[in-house]
Design a protein around this motif. Structure first.
Motif, PDB file in Angstrom:
ATOM      1  N   ASN A 113     -13.040   2.557  11.282  1.00  0.00           N
ATOM      2  CA  ASN A 113     -11.844   3.482  11.436  1.00  0.00           C
ATOM      3  C   ASN A 113     -11.804   5.212  11.805  1.00  0.00           C
ATOM      4  N   LEU A 114     -13.660   4.882  11.510  1.00  0.00           N
ATOM      5  CA  LEU A 114     -14.043   6.275  11.463  1.00  0.00           C
ATOM      6  C   LEU A 114     -15.739   5.874  12.327  1.00  0.00           C
ATOM      7  N   ASP A 115     -15.577   5.655  14.006  1.00  0.00           N
ATOM      8  CA  ASP A 115     -16.778   5.390  13.749  1.00  0.00           C
ATOM      9  C   ASP A 115     -17.898   6.854  14.268  1.00  0.00           C
ATOM     10  N   LYS A 116     -17.210   7.768  14.407  1.00  0.00           N
ATOM     11  CA  LYS A 116     -18.076   8.847  14.586  1.00  0.00           C
ATOM     12  C   LYS A 116     -18.390   9.945  14.173  1.00  0.00           C
ATOM     13  N   GLU A 117     -18.046   9.355  12.463  1.00  0.00           N
ATOM     14  CA  GLU A 117     -17.705  10.321  11.072  1.00  0.00           C
ATOM     15  C   GLU A 117     -18.755  10.084  10.748  1.00  0.00           C
ATOM     16  N   PRO A 118     -19.686  11.532  10.299  1.00  0.00           N
ATOM     17  CA  PRO A 118     -21.154  11.473  10.394  1.00  0.00           C
ATOM     18  C   PRO A 118     -20.989  10.462   8.930  1.00  0.00           C
ATOM     19  N   LEU A 119     -20.407  10.925   7.755  1.00  0.00           N
ATOM     20  CA  LEU A 119     -20.650   9.773   6.599  1.00  0.00           C
ATOM     21  C   LEU A 119     -20.956   8.269   6.620  1.00  0.00           C
ATOM     22  N   THR A 120     -19.970   8.220   7.949  1.00  0.00           N
ATOM     23  CA  THR A 120     -20.220   6.762   7.777  1.00  0.00           C
ATOM     24  C   THR A 120     -22.242   6.422   8.403  1.00  0.00           C
ATOM     25  N   TYR A 121     -22.435   7.017   9.089  1.00  0.00           N
ATOM     26  CA  TYR A 121     -24.147   6.838   8.679  1.00  0.00           C
ATOM     27  C   TYR A 121     -24.624   7.046   7.837  1.00  0.00           C
ATOM     28  N   LEU A 122     -24.186   7.647   6.452  1.00  0.00           N
ATOM     29  CA  LEU A 122     -24.845   7.575   5.469  1.00  0.00           C
ATOM     30  C   LEU A 122     -25.005   6.266   4.235  1.00  0.00           C
ATOM     31  N   GLU A 143     -29.667   7.748  13.824  1.00  0.00           N
ATOM     32  CA  GLU A 143     -28.787   8.140  14.727  1.00  0.00           C
ATOM     33  C   GLU A 143     -27.900   9.476  13.942  1.00  0.00           C
ATOM     34  N   MET A 144     -28.442   9.721  12.547  1.00  0.00           N
ATOM     35  CA  MET A 144     -28.316  10.918  11.761  1.00  0.00           C
ATOM     36  C   MET A 144     -28.932  12.236  12.119  1.00  0.00           C
ATOM     37  N   THR A 145     -29.346  12.321  12.822  1.00  0.00           N
ATOM     38  CA  THR A 145     -30.494  12.995  13.672  1.00  0.00           C
ATOM     39  C   THR A 145     -29.940  13.917  14.767  1.00  0.00           C
ATOM     40  N   GLN A 146     -29.376  12.695  15.193  1.00  0.00           N
ATOM     41  CA  GLN A 146     -28.981  13.175  16.436  1.00  0.00           C
ATOM     42  C   GLN A 146     -27.794  14.016  16.066  1.00  0.00           C
ATOM     43  N   THR A 150     -25.576  16.159  10.347  1.00  0.00           N
ATOM     44  CA  THR A 150     -26.436  15.254   9.451  1.00  0.00           C
ATOM     45  C   THR A 150     -27.739  15.365   9.577  1.00  0.00           C
ATOM     46  N   ARG A 151     -28.230  16.058  10.660  1.00  0.00           N
ATOM     47  CA  ARG A 151     -29.650  16.225  11.099  1.00  0.00           C
ATOM     48  C   ARG A 151     -30.610  16.246  10.006  1.00  0.00           C
ATOM     49  N   LEU A 152     -30.482  17.377   9.573  1.00  0.00           N
ATOM     50  CA  LEU A 152     -31.619  16.775   7.885  1.00  0.00           C
ATOM     51  C   LEU A 152     -31.402  16.167   6.850  1.00  0.00           C
ATOM     52  N   LEU A 153     -29.881  15.996   6.713  1.00  0.00           N
ATOM     53  CA  LEU A 153     -29.923  14.339   6.304  1.00  0.00           C
ATOM     54  C   LEU A 153     -30.947  13.186   6.322  1.00  0.00           C
TER      55      LEU A 153
END
Length: 463
Positions: A113-122, A143-146, A150-153
């Protein structure tokens, strides 16, 4: 209240306007397509207003029907986002609680449902970590660094994963990247640990200043770390550049007066420059404030060519201001044994072995050596050796579980600066023998010198 007053005023103005319009003489005549229409001004105005309203309503209906598919799609997207965020919330809570199955289900729903949401990577990274899938976790962090959000995380996650697989170069690379983006405390500390582990003291100085400027560390901490790095540089330069080493050691003591290794180094360097009197005065003052074996060792090195009797007299004077310290008694006892002044050695050790006291292993070995030197192999020698095997350990430099006879500016395990502290090592687990006595090797029951040599070898191996 104010809005009500405005509404009443508007109604009053409208009533006055309508009354004025009705009282005005005149009519409206319309000739169009064979039709002749004549009406009053009020009726004409009302018809015009009704026509405009009908046009507006018709246009709104047309627009509504044309926009209906878009609104339906938007409503569906909003519902999907709501379900996705609910899944994210459940997944993060489940991952934090260690509920792997629930976290995986929530992660799949969140990605759907949220493919591009940053928190899904986390959440994906957390699920991979719970599964032990290091490759999956690193992929999610990468992928978060892209994404800028979320780059720092992502960099921190990659740093942690690199530390886990003991890839120090990769861990340093990710910490350095994060530090260049924003000087964060974790990145600054990671850089300091890397430079400490590699003994890159100049780079460590630069990192300390960067952390202080970014307020990742406070000024007292920065001063302490500066002193540690300056002492490390002084130790490196003492052989080839003693003058520069002396300057660095003095700077370190100004920043951290309680940094014992720097004080001891100043004493050695002053003696190396031929200023033994100044070195002795400095070390005597430091020992009076903080009795420490490192300062005592530096004091003994100032005049290495003197006789044992002369050294004993000098040691007694040296410890006079700190005679209450156990270290002072041990130092006098060693000098007295070397000079074969058994009475002075026994007097120095008496307060440490008095009734009610718990002598350390070093004190017990000194008593065994004293008994053997004065009376030869005997029962008291064996008794003191046995007590020494069960006695508490003596203080030493400790960092991250490493016990060392020598101070070092950084931990040999993590590279953390100023990690070594002077403390009593933890007691090893001991098991009784069949006769419930300490298991002492037979070779140690004959001559105390062997135990002393073995203890020195053990300490050297531990260091």
């Amino acid at each position: 209240m104010i809005l009500l007053l405005f509404f009443i005023a508007a109604l009053a103005a409208l009533s006055i306007g309508l009354h004025w319009l009705i009282e005005q003489p005149g009519s409206i005549t319309l000739d169009w397509g064979g039709y002749h229409i004549e009406t009053s001004l009020v009726v004409g105005a009302a018809a015009l207003i009704a026509t405009i309203a009908a046009i507006i309503i018709a246009w709104a209906i047309i627009v509504y029907f044309f926009q209906a598919p878009a609104r339906l799609k938007q409503g569906s997207r909003a519902k999907r986002r709501e379900r996705g965020f609910q899944a994210l919330s459940r997944g993060i809570v489940a991952a934090g609680a260690g509920h792997l199955a629930e976290a995986k289900r929530a992660a799949r729903e969140a990605v759907k449902n949220l493919d591009k949401e940053p928190l899904t990577y986390l959440l994906r990274a957390q699920v991979a970590q719970l599964e032990g899938d290091r490759v999956g976790a690193e992929t999610a962090f990468h992928e978060m660094t892209q994404l800028s959000e979320t780059r720092l995380l992502g960099l921190r996650g990659l740093h942690i994963e690199a530390k886990r697989r003991k890839d120090e170069e990769a861990a340093h690379h990710f910490a350095d990247q994060a530090h260049q983006l924003t000087p964060l405390p974790w990145a600054g500390h990671a850089l300091l640990e890397h430079h400490g582990a590699q003994a890159n003291w100049e780079e460590a100085r630069i990192a300390i200043e960067a952390n202080l400027k970014a307020k990742a560390i406070d000024l007292p901490t920065a001063q302490r770390l500066r002193a540690v790095v300056e002492t490390a540089l002084a130790l490196e330069k003492q052989a080839e550049h003693p003058s520069e080493a002396l300057h660095l050691a003095r700077q370190a003591v100004k920043r951290a007066p309680d940094l014992t290794p720097a004080v001891a180094l100043i004493g050695r360097l002053l003696a190396h420059h031929g200023d033994s009197a100044k070195a002795l005065k400095l070390l005597e003052k430091a020992y009076a404030e903080q009795p420490h074996p490192d300062i005592a060792e530096a004091f003994l090195e100032v005049a290495p060519s003197e006789s044992n009797a002369e050294r004993l007299a000098r040691v007694k004077k040296f410890v006079a201001a700190a005679s209450h310290s156990p270290e002072a008694g041990i130092l006098v006892a060693r000098a007295a044994l070397a000079a074969r002044d058994f009475a002075s050695a026994r007097k120095a050790l008496a307060p440490l072995v008095a009734e009610g006291k718990t002598p350390t292993a070093q004190v017990c070995l000194l008593m065994a050596e004293l008994e053997d030197a004065e009376n030869g192999p005997s029962g008291p020698v064996r008794e003191w050796l046995a007590r020494g095997s069960r006695a508490p350990r003596d203080p030493a430099w400790i960092a991250d579980g490493v016990i060392s006879r020598r101070w070092a500016p950084a931990s040999p395990v993590t590279g953390k600066l100023d990690a070594f502290v002077w403390a009593t090592p933890p007691e090893p687990v001991r098991g009784p023998t069949e006769d419930a006595r300490a298991d002492i090797p037979a070779a140690f029951l004959t001559r105390p010198e062997r135990l002393l040599e073995a203890k020195a070898e053990e300490e050297g191996a531990t260091a």
